[in-house]
Design an enzyme around this catalytic site. Sequence first.
Site, PDB file in Angstrom:
ATOM      1  N   LYS A 214      -4.241 -13.024  -0.163  1.00 21.27           N
ATOM      2  CA  LYS A 214      -2.887 -12.494  -0.066  1.00 21.27           C
ATOM      3  C   LYS A 214      -2.090 -12.618  -1.367  1.00 21.27           C
ATOM      4  O   LYS A 214      -1.272 -11.754  -1.679  1.00 21.27           O
ATOM      5  CB  LYS A 214      -2.153 -13.158   1.108  1.00 21.27           C
ATOM      6  CG  LYS A 214      -2.763 -12.782   2.455  1.00 21.27           C
ATOM      7  CD  LYS A 214      -2.703 -11.279   2.693  1.00 21.27           C
ATOM      8  CE  LYS A 214      -3.472 -10.840   3.921  1.00 21.27           C
ATOM      9  NZ  LYS A 214      -4.852 -10.451   3.605  1.00 21.27           N
TER      10      LYS A 214
ATOM     11  N   MET B 242      -5.655  -4.280   0.858  1.00 15.58           N
ATOM     12  CA  MET B 242      -5.988  -5.109   2.017  1.00 15.58           C
ATOM     13  C   MET B 242      -7.429  -5.609   1.941  1.00 15.58           C
ATOM     14  O   MET B 242      -8.336  -4.893   1.536  1.00 15.58           O
ATOM     15  CB  MET B 242      -5.785  -4.308   3.311  1.00 15.58           C
ATOM     16  CG  MET B 242      -5.883  -5.154   4.571  1.00 15.58           C
ATOM     17  SD  MET B 242      -4.676  -6.486   4.614  1.00 15.58           S
ATOM     18  CE  MET B 242      -3.159  -5.556   4.752  1.00 15.58           C
TER      19      MET B 242
ATOM     20  N   ARG C  50     -11.940 -12.453  -2.545  1.00 16.68           N
ATOM     21  CA  ARG C  50     -12.653 -11.180  -2.570  1.00 16.68           C
ATOM     22  C   ARG C  50     -12.152 -10.270  -3.691  1.00 16.68           C
ATOM     23  O   ARG C  50     -10.960 -10.282  -3.977  1.00 16.68           O
ATOM     24  CB  ARG C  50     -12.446 -10.453  -1.224  1.00 16.68           C
ATOM     25  CG  ARG C  50     -12.951 -11.220  -0.029  1.00 16.68           C
ATOM     26  CD  ARG C  50     -12.345 -10.621   1.215  1.00 16.68           C
ATOM     27  NE  ARG C  50     -12.917 -11.207   2.419  1.00 16.68           N
ATOM     28  CZ  ARG C  50     -12.436 -10.966   3.642  1.00 16.68           C
ATOM     29  NH1 ARG C  50     -11.394 -10.165   3.797  1.00 16.68           N
ATOM     30  NH2 ARG C  50     -13.007 -11.518   4.695  1.00 16.68           N
TER      31      ARG C  50
ATOM     32  N   ALA D 139       1.533  -1.314   1.041  1.00 18.39           N
ATOM     33  CA  ALA D 139       1.118  -2.593   1.611  1.00 18.39           C
ATOM     34  C   ALA D 139      -0.358  -2.597   1.968  1.00 18.39           C
ATOM     35  O   ALA D 139      -1.038  -3.620   1.827  1.00 18.39           O
ATOM     36  CB  ALA D 139       1.967  -2.912   2.842  1.00 18.39           C
TER      37      ALA D 139
ATOM     38  N   HIS E 246      -3.264  -9.816  -3.368  1.00 14.18           N
ATOM     39  CA  HIS E 246      -2.723  -8.609  -2.740  1.00 14.18           C
ATOM     40  C   HIS E 246      -1.290  -8.370  -3.215  1.00 14.18           C
ATOM     41  O   HIS E 246      -0.922  -7.255  -3.626  1.00 14.18           O
ATOM     42  CB  HIS E 246      -2.776  -8.796  -1.225  1.00 14.18           C
ATOM     43  CG  HIS E 246      -2.451  -7.576  -0.426  1.00 14.18           C
ATOM     44  ND1 HIS E 246      -3.183  -7.198   0.669  1.00 14.18           N
ATOM     45  CD2 HIS E 246      -1.471  -6.653  -0.547  1.00 14.18           C
ATOM     46  CE1 HIS E 246      -2.654  -6.104   1.185  1.00 14.18           C
ATOM     47  NE2 HIS E 246      -1.616  -5.757   0.468  1.00 14.18           N
TER      48      HIS E 246
ATOM     49  N   ASP F 291     -15.531 -10.662   9.010  1.00 14.13           N
ATOM     50  CA  ASP F 291     -14.125 -10.682   8.646  1.00 14.13           C
ATOM     51  C   ASP F 291     -13.316 -10.886   9.931  1.00 14.13           C
ATOM     52  O   ASP F 291     -13.865 -10.865  11.035  1.00 14.13           O
ATOM     53  CB  ASP F 291     -13.783  -9.346   7.967  1.00 14.13           C
ATOM     54  CG  ASP F 291     -12.313  -9.213   7.652  1.00 14.13           C
ATOM     55  OD1 ASP F 291     -11.755 -10.113   7.025  1.00 14.13           O
ATOM     56  OD2 ASP F 291     -11.725  -8.188   8.047  1.00 14.13           O
TER      57      ASP F 291
ATOM     58  N   ASP G  22     -13.859  -4.411   7.268  1.00 16.86           N
ATOM     59  CA  ASP G  22     -13.198  -3.105   7.330  1.00 16.86           C
ATOM     60  C   ASP G  22     -12.555  -2.696   6.016  1.00 16.86           C
ATOM     61  O   ASP G  22     -11.908  -1.649   5.961  1.00 16.86           O
ATOM     62  CB  ASP G  22     -12.137  -3.110   8.440  1.00 16.86           C
ATOM     63  CG  ASP G  22     -11.006  -4.098   8.150  1.00 16.86           C
ATOM     64  OD1 ASP G  22     -11.303  -5.317   8.072  1.00 16.86           O
ATOM     65  OD2 ASP G  22      -9.849  -3.680   7.999  1.00 16.86           O
TER      66      ASP G  22
ATOM     67  N   ALA H 245      -9.178  -9.844  10.695  1.00 17.89           N
ATOM     68  CA  ALA H 245      -8.280  -8.744  11.066  1.00 17.89           C
ATOM     69  C   ALA H 245      -8.929  -7.392  10.791  1.00 17.89           C
ATOM     70  O   ALA H 245      -9.451  -7.143   9.704  1.00 17.89           O
ATOM     71  CB  ALA H 245      -6.967  -8.853  10.309  1.00 17.89           C
TER      72      ALA H 245
END
Length: 267
Positions: free
Chosen positions: A49, A45, A158, A41, A52, A8, A184, A10
């Site tokens: 996006k 994650m 994902r 927010a 999200h 991944d 993460d 970030a």
Amino acid sequence: MIRAVILDWAGTVVDFGSRAPMAAFQEAFRRLGVEISIDDARGPMGMAKRDHIRLVGSAPHTNAAWKARHGHDFGEADIDAIFEVFEPLNVAAVEKPEHSSLIAGANASLDWCAGRGIRIGSTTGYTRPIMQRLAPLAAKQGFAPEVMVCAGDLAAGRPAPLQMWWAMATMGIWPASEVVKFDDTPPGIGEARNAGAWAVGFALSGNIAGLSEAEMAQASEDQKAEMRERATVQLIEAGAHLVVDSIADLPMAIADIEARMAEGESP
């Protein structure tokens, strides 16, 4: 025994704490008249996006605020409106040094993989326009994976396995049981498990802990232990085979997985 790792971006290789998208999400909603918290927010994650934004906006308290402001429930047209504001904000955020710098230990772990002949690919919840700005900054620091699969490149993001499968197909790597995904976030771990690969979570460098590198350095050992435990629970529940602190622990994680493979275990 492990032939490739898929990383991944970030919170895993760059942007300790995965902080670049947070202010962008908050500001995008704010510009359309609704306030959201950092926790709002951060919740989804790791997902693409647009997905999200859909989850943040459809949460009961956010939807109620949206309906009070706009007179209707949060819907697909609203996702488009938020995304149009969000993406340029996130592009600007990833260009900042604190969000584009490699996480400590990344170069050493990448060199270790190269020395072992382990190939490097990547997937991300970021869109391609965001990555067109971030990837060159990372490459200057030594991170240039063979393949980079972005949110929006394929029909589903994902935790669907399509980005992983595309990365492996592009690299010509199979079976998935000889690949480790490092991430993460729970959606990123789910992506790996759904693809049939090993999954390793990062507890302290990523979204769940959410601290900057400087903030983490100031945290006490008890505070770090609490953050590590909280992240580990979430990542294991998502399907991680192992959870370590950060990319600096990648060699140790691969050694652990290869020992399991030697005992006949598979993902």
